[in-house]
Design a protein around this motif. Structure first.
Motif, PDB file in Angstrom:
ATOM      1  N   ALA A   1       3.236 -27.265 160.018  1.00 13.93           N
ATOM      2  CA  ALA A   1       4.079 -27.026 159.060  1.00 13.93           C
ATOM      3  C   ALA A   1       3.795 -26.225 157.740  1.00 13.93           C
ATOM      4  N   VAL A   2       4.450 -25.277 157.543  1.00 14.43           N
ATOM      5  CA  VAL A   2       4.400 -24.398 156.567  1.00 14.43           C
ATOM      6  C   VAL A   2       5.438 -23.973 155.852  1.00 14.43           C
ATOM      7  N   ILE A   3       5.603 -23.547 154.500  1.00 14.79           N
ATOM      8  CA  ILE A   3       6.582 -23.443 153.571  1.00 14.79           C
ATOM      9  C   ILE A   3       6.408 -21.892 153.495  1.00 14.79           C
ATOM     10  N   VAL A   4       7.408 -21.108 153.529  1.00 11.43           N
ATOM     11  CA  VAL A   4       7.322 -19.780 153.007  1.00 11.43           C
ATOM     12  C   VAL A   4       8.522 -19.449 151.944  1.00 11.43           C
ATOM     13  N   VAL A   5       8.018 -18.816 150.752  1.00  7.47           N
ATOM     14  CA  VAL A   5       8.868 -18.677 149.466  1.00  7.47           C
ATOM     15  C   VAL A   5       9.174 -17.460 149.725  1.00  7.47           C
ATOM     16  N   MET A   6      10.435 -17.135 149.598  1.00  4.78           N
ATOM     17  CA  MET A   6      10.950 -15.742 149.430  1.00  4.78           C
ATOM     18  C   MET A   6      11.071 -15.405 148.101  1.00  4.78           C
ATOM     19  N   LEU A   7      10.581 -14.200 147.536  1.00  4.41           N
ATOM     20  CA  LEU A   7      10.694 -13.539 146.047  1.00  4.41           C
ATOM     21  C   LEU A   7      10.869 -12.084 146.195  1.00  4.41           C
ATOM     22  N   GLY A   8      11.327 -11.576 144.988  1.00  6.82           N
ATOM     23  CA  GLY A   8      11.503 -10.210 144.878  1.00  6.82           C
ATOM     24  C   GLY A   8      12.760 -10.036 144.046  1.00  6.82           C
ATOM     25  N   PRO A   9      12.669  -8.716 143.839  1.00  5.53           N
ATOM     26  CA  PRO A   9      13.837  -8.299 142.504  1.00  5.53           C
ATOM     27  C   PRO A   9      15.360  -8.388 142.970  1.00  5.53           C
ATOM     28  N   ALA A  10      16.204  -8.492 142.301  1.00  3.34           N
ATOM     29  CA  ALA A  10      17.598  -8.389 142.616  1.00  3.34           C
ATOM     30  C   ALA A  10      18.245  -7.298 143.702  1.00  3.34           C
TER      31      ALA A  10
END
Length: 270
Positions: A22-31
């Motif tokens: 089980a892993v967690i993927v965090v999506m990040l980035g500019p608008a």
């Protein structure tokens, strides 16, 4: 870009490298980079592979979502409600929402720990700088990483990859995110179907091509960019950039591979 094919990780995946399933993927980035669209597309891809996927929405400012969230921060507060209740403008309300999110970390963590999924994908606010630079984002991500392997996916799009120096800047931003959040961070270019410059494509795929292109220019900017590339080579989690298209659902296999490699201890990620 890659078509949707059965996944065969180059390093054997998290299990082969001693990781948990089980892993967690965090999506990040500019608008505007397509965080929410990529969350939906990547989750759909994982589901097609037979994986259990949980979706977490931490954006209190969004109106609609292309996926059904298993946890939604909007159940507790929204930017529009904060604006009405506290008489704030959009930016002030988003900052206030960040403060409330920080106060709700225990609730967020408890909810995510209760999700039985192979992959938990976390969709973050459009204003990346508020999430990353304010205390809430790092506090949430570090809490998640304390219970499950967590990787951040830093997303850019062709508008932030329109020159060779801008690619260097994007890589520096990804490294900054990694230092701020203290989790492995990988870099992807979304909306790759809109990128028509073959030179930029080659530089995205090969760090040495990017260095050669930067070296072709003379002057202070080139010297600074080369110095930055040296720093990136020394400290970055992975130097390659994966190209994806959430709209066309392409490149998702390569993204899956890169996410797995972030947990790999068996070799060089570059």
């Amino acid at each position: 870009m890659d078509e949707l094919l059965p996944y065969e990780p180059s390093c054997g995946g998290p299990l082969a490298c001693g990781g948990e399933r089980a892993v967690i993927v965090v999506m990040l980035g500019p608008a505007g980079c397509g965080k929410t669209s990529l969350t939906a597309a990547f989750g759909s891809y994982l589901e097609e592979l037979g994986q259990e996927v949980a979706y977490v929405n931490l954006d209190p400012g969004c109106e609609t979502l292309p996926y059904e969230p298993d946890f939604d921060i909007r159940d507790y507060f929204t930017v529009s409600k904060i604006m009405r209740d506290e008489g704030l403008g959009p930016n002030g309300a988003m900052i206030r929402a960040s403060e409330l999110m920080e106060n709700h970390v225990d609730i967020i963590l408890r909810a995510i720990k209760g999700l039985e999924a192979d992959y938990t994908i976390v969709d973050t606010p459009g204003q990346m700088e508020i999430f990353v630079l304010k205390p809430a984002g790092p506090k949430v991500v570090r809490a998640l990483a304390s219970v499950r392997p967590t990787v951040a996916v830093f997303i850019m799009d062709p508008t932030t990859a329109d020159s060779f120096p801008s690619l260097v800047v994007a890589k520096l931003l990804a490294l900054s995110v990694q230092l701020r959040l203290e989790v492995p961070t990988v870099l992807v270019l979304n909306k790759a179907d809109l990128l028509t410059d073959t030179g930029l494509r080659e530089a995205l795929e090969d760090p040495e091509v990017l260095r050669a292109k930067v070296e072709e220019d003379e002057g202070l900017i080139s010297d600074v960019a080369l110095t930055c590339l040296d720093i990136l080579r020394a400290f970055s989690q992975a130097s390659r950039i994966v190209m994806v298209s959430a709209r066309e659902k392409k490149g998702l296999e390569a993204l899956f591979d890169l996410v797995h490699e972030a947990f790999c201890t068996c070799g060089d990620l570059s």
